[in-house]
Structures are given as structure tokens and as C-alpha cells.
Design a protein around this motif. Structure first.
Motif, PDB file in Angstrom:
ATOM      1  N   ARG A   1       0.826  -1.205   0.000  1.00 13.51           N
ATOM      2  CA  ARG A   1       0.000   0.000   0.000  1.00 13.51           C
ATOM      3  C   ARG A   1       0.866   1.264   0.000  1.00 13.51           C
ATOM      4  O   ARG A   1       2.022   1.224   0.416  1.00 13.51           O
ATOM      5  CB  ARG A   1      -0.841  -0.051   1.271  1.00 13.51           C
ATOM      6  CG  ARG A   1      -2.026   0.809   1.261  1.00 13.51           C
ATOM      7  CD  ARG A   1      -2.855   0.566   2.498  1.00 13.51           C
ATOM      8  NE  ARG A   1      -3.547   1.809   2.773  1.00 13.51           N
ATOM      9  CZ  ARG A   1      -4.355   2.006   3.758  1.00 13.51           C
ATOM     10  NH1 ARG A   1      -4.583   1.072   4.631  1.00 13.51           N
ATOM     11  NH2 ARG A   1      -4.948   3.151   3.926  1.00 13.51           N
ATOM     12  N   ASP A   2       0.327   2.392  -0.446  1.00 16.59           N
ATOM     13  CA  ASP A   2       1.039   3.673  -0.396  1.00 16.59           C
ATOM     14  C   ASP A   2       1.154   4.149   1.048  1.00 16.59           C
ATOM     15  O   ASP A   2       0.408   3.722   1.923  1.00 16.59           O
ATOM     16  CB  ASP A   2       0.279   4.738  -1.194  1.00 16.59           C
ATOM     17  CG  ASP A   2       0.342   4.495  -2.687  1.00 16.59           C
ATOM     18  OD1 ASP A   2       1.291   3.836  -3.152  1.00 16.59           O
ATOM     19  OD2 ASP A   2      -0.569   4.955  -3.384  1.00 16.59           O
ATOM     20  N   TYR A   8       0.571   6.416   4.230  1.00 18.24           N
ATOM     21  CA  TYR A   8      -0.578   7.187   4.709  1.00 18.24           C
ATOM     22  C   TYR A   8      -0.352   7.615   6.146  1.00 18.24           C
ATOM     23  O   TYR A   8       0.483   7.058   6.852  1.00 18.24           O
ATOM     24  CB  TYR A   8      -1.882   6.376   4.588  1.00 18.24           C
ATOM     25  CG  TYR A   8      -1.984   5.207   5.536  1.00 18.24           C
ATOM     26  CD1 TYR A   8      -2.595   5.354   6.774  1.00 18.24           C
ATOM     27  CD2 TYR A   8      -1.462   3.969   5.197  1.00 18.24           C
ATOM     28  CE1 TYR A   8      -2.678   4.282   7.655  1.00 18.24           C
ATOM     29  CE2 TYR A   8      -1.558   2.901   6.067  1.00 18.24           C
ATOM     30  CZ  TYR A   8      -2.161   3.059   7.293  1.00 18.24           C
ATOM     31  OH  TYR A   8      -2.239   2.011   8.154  1.00 18.24           O
ATOM     32  N   ARG A  68       2.996   2.391   5.793  1.00 14.12           N
ATOM     33  CA  ARG A  68       2.571   1.649   4.603  1.00 14.12           C
ATOM     34  C   ARG A  68       2.556   0.179   5.009  1.00 14.12           C
ATOM     35  O   ARG A  68       3.465  -0.306   5.677  1.00 14.12           O
ATOM     36  CB  ARG A  68       3.436   1.913   3.382  1.00 14.12           C
ATOM     37  CG  ARG A  68       4.840   1.411   3.465  1.00 14.12           C
ATOM     38  CD  ARG A  68       5.590   1.698   2.193  1.00 14.12           C
ATOM     39  NE  ARG A  68       6.976   1.274   2.364  1.00 14.12           N
ATOM     40  CZ  ARG A  68       7.932   1.519   1.493  1.00 14.12           C
ATOM     41  NH1 ARG A  68       7.658   2.186   0.394  1.00 14.12           N
ATOM     42  NH2 ARG A  68       9.151   1.109   1.717  1.00 14.12           N
ATOM     43  N   SER A  96       1.566  -4.045   4.222  1.00 15.98           N
ATOM     44  CA  SER A  96       1.361  -5.176   3.320  1.00 15.98           C
ATOM     45  C   SER A  96       0.858  -6.327   4.186  1.00 15.98           C
ATOM     46  O   SER A  96       0.831  -6.208   5.412  1.00 15.98           O
ATOM     47  CB  SER A  96       2.667  -5.546   2.610  1.00 15.98           C
ATOM     48  OG  SER A  96       3.501  -6.305   3.451  1.00 15.98           O
TER      49      SER A  96
END
Length: 58
Positions: free
Chosen positions: A2-3, A5, A20, A22
Motif C-alpha cells: 500500500r502507499d 498514509y 505503509r 502489506s
């Protein structure tokens, strides 16, 4: 993965950390020092941390 955040509890996006995630790990870095790198936590460690933080917030 994921980016990056920030938490919804950090409305202006500064002076906080970014994450981020995973399925197997989570990376965490300081928003003021992104170039300094990040810390990586295994999925179980990250889940335990979130559980503790959420329990303390109640």
C-alpha cells in the motif's frame, strides 16, 4: 504494498508518522524526516501494537 498514509487523527499530515502496510509487514517513518529511512515491523508485531494502542484509546 500500500502507499504511505497518515492517521485520520493527524488532520494536517505533519508532525506525525506515516505507515505503509502489506500482508506481511508495516513500514513506519517520520513525516518530518522521510529521507532518514523507516522502521519495518512484522505483521504480528504491527497487529499487537495496533491492538494495544486501540485498547489504550478507549
Amino acid at each position: 504494498m500500500r502507499d504511505w498514509y497518515t492517521s485520520s487523527y493527524s488532520p494536517n499530515g505533519s508532525n506525525c508518522v506515516e505507515v505503509r502496510e502489506s500482508p506481511t509487514m508495516a513500514d513506519v517513518r517520520d513525516t518530518k524526516h522521510r529521507d532518514a529511512g523507516y522502521l519495518t515491523f512484522g505483521a504480528e508485531e504491527w497487529a499487537a501494537f495496533l491492538h494495544h494502542v486501540r485498547a489504550e484509546a478507549r
